[in-house]
Write a protein that holds these residues in place. Sequence first.
Motif: not given
Lengths: 421, 421
Positions: A24, A27, A32, A171, A176
């Motif tokens: 994260m 990312a 996001r 996600l 992600l």
Amino acid sequence: MNMINIKEYMQQLGVEARAASRLMARADTNARNQALLAIAAGIRRDKEALLAANRKDMDAARAAGMDAAMLDRLALSEKSIATMAEGLEQIATLADPIGEITDLKYRPSGIQIGKMRVPLGVIGIIYEARPNVTVDAAGLCIKSGNACVLRGGSEAIHCNQALAALVKEGLRTAGLPEAAVQVVETTDRAAVGELITMKEYVDVIVPRGGKGLIERISSEARIPVIKHLDGNCHVYVDDDADEAKALRILENAKTQRLGTCNTAESLLVARSVASAMLPKLAAMLTSKGIEIRGCAETQKLVPQAKAATEEDYYTEYLAAIISCKVVDGLDEAIEHINKYSSQHTEAIVTENYTKARRFLREVDSSSVMVNASTRFADGFEYGLGAEIGISTDKIHARGPVGLEGLTSQKYVVLGDGHVRG
Amino acid sequence: MNMINIKEYMQQLGVEARAASRLMARADTNARNQALLAIAAGIRRDKEALLAANRKDMDAARAAGMDAAMLDRLALSEKSIATMAEGLEQIATLADPIGEITDLKYRPSGIQIGKMRVPLGVIGIIYEARPNVTVDAAGLCIKSGNACVLRGGSEAIHCNQALAALVKEGLRTAGLPEAAVQVVETTDRAAVGELITMKEYVDVIVPRGGKGLIERISSEARIPVIKHLDGNCHVYVDDDADEAKALRILENAKTQRLGTCNTAESLLVARSVASAMLPKLAAMLTSKGIEIRGCAETQKLVPQAKAATEEDYYTEYLAAIISCKVVDGLDEAIEHINKYSSQHTEAIVTENYTKARRFLREVDSSSVMVNASTRFADGFEYGLGAEIGISTDKIHARGPVGLEGLTSQKYVVLGDGHVRG
């Protein structure tokens, strides 16, 4: 699960959260934001399924004899579901806090030094019945590049699991890691004990809920806690107050909503204006159904006032009651506030420039206001876009905690082969 | 003192510190600077008395069999006394952090909202033998408008009491409360137990000293702790490293001083340049008397290298030893660092723009550097003017902690009778 299994289960969540937090943190902004929009779309699409999951929770809660206020917080509606989705869409529009470099300057040694804003890592969030916290907290953590472990109230377990599935789907859609947001699946309280002591895997704990929950977590946690205990907020009507402003501000601060943490719970009035203003302020409060508990001087000026005890001045009523005290002036007001308040939000009503400046500087609360209602102490009103809570702590984050409160700054040093002399 | 008396004594210090902190928070910039200069003047004036007090401590320490390294830290000299005074004079020249208002903006509701920098309140500082910490810590706390309670090592008690008297004299001269800086007069360890649990009177604890002290305090404190545990710092020599820069930076990072927390303790070298560069890097280290403990590949390229254990990669040697590992490239380097480092300071040596950017973003340490020596991680080098320590925590303050780390920000709201809609 037995205790050993719960420990293993929580440690496993922790390991996965830590790994996800690394992904994260690197990312990109777009991924996001995509995740946030995908979750919002999923929530809108699966409205009926969410309402069904919520009905299961509500039925069980009613059967268990939950009181009306708690049931109200547990309930989802078409409107509250739409509000959750809108919240995520709003978070997606906020500027990305991560990676921002500030104060980059050359030093005499030749190195260039600045600060970069970075995620905290893994946030553990512990909350009570309200299922919307699951979505708000997940949204803020995703946007700020953190992973989180969410432990909601056992009453909302079906609804939270349904929301967690949507978060994971969102996600995944954005490429992600699903483990960036994990909802604790067991309702066993031992899971909380693990969460607040897994130093290796969790960087900060945010408890949300009643004072009892927060005090217990603070005292048992071995990880830093960002917390909000009380909102014993004050309005001080100064010698140089404008009467109309005082009436308007006090009405809004005390009566707009009785149960919020930024509601005024105590009124201080300077002696020189007490006989002129306090009866009018009190009449306004009484007309709104507010009980007044005051000092002896208050009682002389306001026949309907009951006597306030020492305890009253410390109390956050969250109810149709206000404490009241006549004070000498600014000095006593500041002293009283710094003694009795919970350091949340305090307001002065004054036209005097010097006293306004002193109040701002000397009152030691997370929000200090001049000629404005304490009700403004809120992430949306402050322009933070959303808040994960309001901190009454002094270190790290004070006041409404938005995205920035879920980040930290590290130093970056740029050189060209520089060494220290 | 017995336990009950120690509790009472510490509570009394706490009450006085809290009261003093209110006065310090509102003291003007000039008064705080005056106090710093007066203390510096007192230190210069009473040089002989300080040396005499230090001799008493040194004699007792020698009689108690204190080792040479500790004695060295305990010792004062004419030079170290002058350095203490200069430190205070430098702090006096720094900009006042307190009261700074930033980000003051109008919101659609009409209120104007910003942040004001404020002192934390009361800082508890716990440290070992070094008497200069008494002066540095007092200086930083005075400048940042805080009160502090200082608990130095019992070995330095005479010297600390003499310094405390000078601090109080300086505060008095400037019209500030003497209780703004209090030195705990008892050497009983129970006093520390009280200090780190008096939530009402102490806002943050800063422990300085060995890892054992800091771990014990962190685990027992009921108050937020700003701490620095380890400095297991890495230098990563990338595929695209400039060899001359790598040699210069590694030499400085590892060999300039062996015992500081920003000294490099581990060297990572990308495989593609290992056979070309590692022997030269190793030869430089060996010529400086540094023992190399490496992976199997390191040992092939560097005959004098011993085998590194898993434990070696976690170790802050503070000695003439370095661990070494050949890695695939940037990805493995980042992964290794994020696993083994203490999140203090890490440097990459590279000419590659993209890899420099990734290292800065993805390495999760309080200072991340490109082509610069880890030795730069220091408050003075960063331009903070002075530091109370280097934080390896993630919340509140990361890296060197100067004046700003002893402050917080509260929200200020300015209105003209505004209420929330």
